[in-house]
Design a protein around this motif. Structure first.
Motif, PDB file in Angstrom:
ATOM      1  N   ILE A  13       0.830  -1.204   0.000  1.00  0.00           N
ATOM      2  CA  ILE A  13       0.000   0.000   0.000  1.00  0.00           C
ATOM      3  C   ILE A  13       0.864   1.253   0.000  1.00  0.00           C
ATOM      4  N   ASP A  14       0.438   2.245  -0.759  1.00  0.00           N
ATOM      5  CA  ASP A  14       1.068   3.564  -0.747  1.00  0.00           C
ATOM      6  C   ASP A  14       0.100   4.507  -0.033  1.00  0.00           C
ATOM      7  N   GLN A  15       0.482   4.983   1.149  1.00  0.00           N
ATOM      8  CA  GLN A  15      -0.368   5.887   1.927  1.00  0.00           C
ATOM      9  C   GLN A  15      -0.189   7.345   1.529  1.00  0.00           C
ATOM     10  N   SER A  16       0.851   7.669   0.780  1.00  0.00           N
ATOM     11  CA  SER A  16       1.126   9.068   0.468  1.00  0.00           C
ATOM     12  C   SER A  16       0.163   9.582  -0.596  1.00  0.00           C
ATOM     13  N   THR A  18      -3.212  10.230  -2.355  1.00  0.00           N
ATOM     14  CA  THR A  18      -4.408   9.389  -2.362  1.00  0.00           C
ATOM     15  C   THR A  18      -3.964   7.949  -2.156  1.00  0.00           C
ATOM     16  N   GLN A  19      -4.413   7.327  -1.074  1.00  0.00           N
ATOM     17  CA  GLN A  19      -3.965   5.974  -0.781  1.00  0.00           C
ATOM     18  C   GLN A  19      -4.364   5.021  -1.892  1.00  0.00           C
ATOM     19  N   GLU A  20      -3.440   4.108  -2.224  1.00  0.00           N
ATOM     20  CA  GLU A  20      -3.718   3.154  -3.283  1.00  0.00           C
ATOM     21  C   GLU A  20      -3.012   1.833  -3.023  1.00  0.00           C
ATOM     22  N   ASP A  32      -8.673   5.283   3.445  1.00  0.00           N
ATOM     23  CA  ASP A  32      -7.865   6.250   4.180  1.00  0.00           C
ATOM     24  C   ASP A  32      -8.699   6.750   5.357  1.00  0.00           C
ATOM     25  N   THR A  35      -4.403  10.455   8.847  1.00  0.00           N
ATOM     26  CA  THR A  35      -2.960  10.463   8.636  1.00  0.00           C
ATOM     27  C   THR A  35      -2.348   9.201   9.224  1.00  0.00           C
ATOM     28  N   THR A  38      -4.970   3.274   7.810  1.00  0.00           N
ATOM     29  CA  THR A  38      -5.567   2.633   6.648  1.00  0.00           C
ATOM     30  C   THR A  38      -6.373   1.417   7.076  1.00  0.00           C
ATOM     31  N   ASP A 102       1.865   9.514   6.920  1.00  0.00           N
ATOM     32  CA  ASP A 102       1.658   8.640   5.776  1.00  0.00           C
ATOM     33  C   ASP A 102       3.005   8.152   5.261  1.00  0.00           C
TER      34      ASP A 102
END
Length: 112
Positions: A13-16, A18-20, A32, A35, A38, A102
């Motif tokens: 997961i990429d939290q930076s 828009t989380q994706e 999300d 901060t 997730t 994030d």
């Protein structure tokens, strides 16, 4: 013959921003929730809440000037059959802080 306990769900997961989800198995989406927080939503629910979660933090430093690095933790909310709740914190070597932040490339796996 021994019992084998496999991974029931996993995600990178990429939290930076828009989380994706970068990649996953048995994960339908991420939510999300703030901060460094997730919800990892399972495609197929866990049979119960007696599962194990393994989390590895993002790659590299979050801020090189302050030597801040990511730490991944289980988040408040406990265990749920339909989702895993994860969080990340920013640990600062210079200022001795441990605040939510994030992070990119958090990897999580769920075993039952």
């Amino acid at each position: 013959v021994t019992t084998v306990f496999g991974c029931r769900a996993w995600a990178k997961i990429d939290q930076s921003g828009t989380q994706e989800i970068d990649a996953s198995g048995n994960v339908s989406s991420v939510t999300d929730t703030g901060t460094g927080a997730t919800d990892v939503n399972f495609t197929t629910n866990m049979p119960d809440t007696d599962y194990c979660m393994s989390i590895s933090p993002g790659t590299g430093l979050m801020a090189t000037a302050n030597q801040q690095f990511p730490v991944a933790v289980g988040n408040d909310g406990g265990f749920n059959t339909s989702k895993g709740v994860i969080g990340s914190r920013q640990c600062d070597n210079d200022a001795a802080t441990f605040t939510t932040a994030d992070a990119a490339d958090i990897c999580v796996a769920f075993f039952r």
